[in-house]
Design a protein around this motif. Sequence first.
Motif, PDB file in Angstrom:
ATOM      1  N   LEU A  44       0.880  -1.158   0.000  1.00 14.11           N
ATOM      2  CA  LEU A  44       0.000   0.000   0.000  1.00 14.11           C
ATOM      3  C   LEU A  44       0.919   1.209   0.000  1.00 14.11           C
ATOM      4  O   LEU A  44       1.807   1.304   0.848  1.00 14.11           O
ATOM      5  CB  LEU A  44      -0.853  -0.025   1.269  1.00 14.11           C
ATOM      6  N   THR A  45       0.777   2.093  -0.975  1.00 14.10           N
ATOM      7  CA  THR A  45       1.629   3.280  -1.008  1.00 14.10           C
ATOM      8  C   THR A  45       0.834   4.485  -0.523  1.00 14.10           C
ATOM      9  O   THR A  45      -0.387   4.560  -0.690  1.00 14.10           O
ATOM     10  CB  THR A  45       2.202   3.549  -2.413  1.00 14.10           C
ATOM     11  N   VAL A  54      -2.230  10.135   3.189  1.00 10.71           N
ATOM     12  CA  VAL A  54      -3.010  10.119   1.949  1.00 10.71           C
ATOM     13  C   VAL A  54      -2.662   8.831   1.202  1.00 10.71           C
ATOM     14  O   VAL A  54      -1.517   8.631   0.799  1.00 10.71           O
ATOM     15  CB  VAL A  54      -2.693  11.347   1.065  1.00 10.71           C
ATOM     16  N   LEU A  55      -3.646   7.962   1.055  1.00  5.77           N
ATOM     17  CA  LEU A  55      -3.426   6.694   0.350  1.00  5.77           C
ATOM     18  C   LEU A  55      -3.250   6.950  -1.136  1.00  5.77           C
ATOM     19  O   LEU A  55      -3.941   7.784  -1.714  1.00  5.77           O
ATOM     20  CB  LEU A  55      -4.601   5.752   0.582  1.00  5.77           C
ATOM     21  N   ARG A  56      -2.339   6.224  -1.745  1.00  6.35           N
ATOM     22  CA  ARG A  56      -2.064   6.390  -3.170  1.00  6.35           C
ATOM     23  C   ARG A  56      -2.528   5.169  -3.959  1.00  6.35           C
ATOM     24  O   ARG A  56      -3.377   5.271  -4.823  1.00  6.35           O
ATOM     25  CB  ARG A  56      -0.577   6.639  -3.396  1.00  6.35           C
ATOM     26  N   ASN A  57      -1.937   4.011  -3.683  1.00  4.80           N
ATOM     27  CA  ASN A  57      -2.226   2.804  -4.460  1.00  4.80           C
ATOM     28  C   ASN A  57      -2.105   1.564  -3.598  1.00  4.80           C
ATOM     29  O   ASN A  57      -1.369   1.547  -2.615  1.00  4.80           O
ATOM     30  CB  ASN A  57      -1.226   2.641  -5.617  1.00  4.80           C
ATOM     31  N   GLY A  67       9.061   1.516 -10.133  1.00  5.03           N
ATOM     32  CA  GLY A  67       8.785   2.948 -10.044  1.00  5.03           C
ATOM     33  C   GLY A  67       7.439   3.393 -10.564  1.00  5.03           C
ATOM     34  O   GLY A  67       7.270   4.535 -10.953  1.00  5.03           O
ATOM     35  N   LYS A  68       6.453   2.522 -10.546  1.00  7.29           N
ATOM     36  CA  LYS A  68       5.126   2.869 -11.057  1.00  7.29           C
ATOM     37  C   LYS A  68       4.134   3.080  -9.923  1.00  7.29           C
ATOM     38  O   LYS A  68       3.016   2.598  -9.962  1.00  7.29           O
ATOM     39  CB  LYS A  68       4.628   1.771 -11.988  1.00  7.29           C
ATOM     40  N   VAL A  69       4.536   3.801  -8.881  1.00  6.15           N
ATOM     41  CA  VAL A  69       3.648   4.020  -7.736  1.00  6.15           C
ATOM     42  C   VAL A  69       2.811   5.239  -7.971  1.00  6.15           C
ATOM     43  O   VAL A  69       1.908   5.559  -7.338  1.00  6.15           O
ATOM     44  CB  VAL A  69       4.427   4.115  -6.419  1.00  6.15           C
TER      45      VAL A  69
END
Length: 69
Positions: A44-45, A54-57, A67-69
């Motif tokens: 979880l990023t 703040v949640l990203r992905n 590097g695709k976060v």
Amino acid sequence: MQGAVCETIGLLGENPRHPGLRVHKVRGISEDVWEAYVDRKNRLTFHYEDGVIVLRNHCSHEIIDHGKV
């Protein structure tokens, strides 16, 4: 997977330093993006904004490594 992600979010909200989350900054990203372990293969990023998480992905570890976060 949904239950595991919800559990991770709950732990992150209660204690971002919980040892089971293994929170650390994502390497190779210029932004301050952090990752928490959902399980062995999923992450979880998130980032911090004005003291708020703040949640990203939610993604696989492989995506973060590329590097695709």
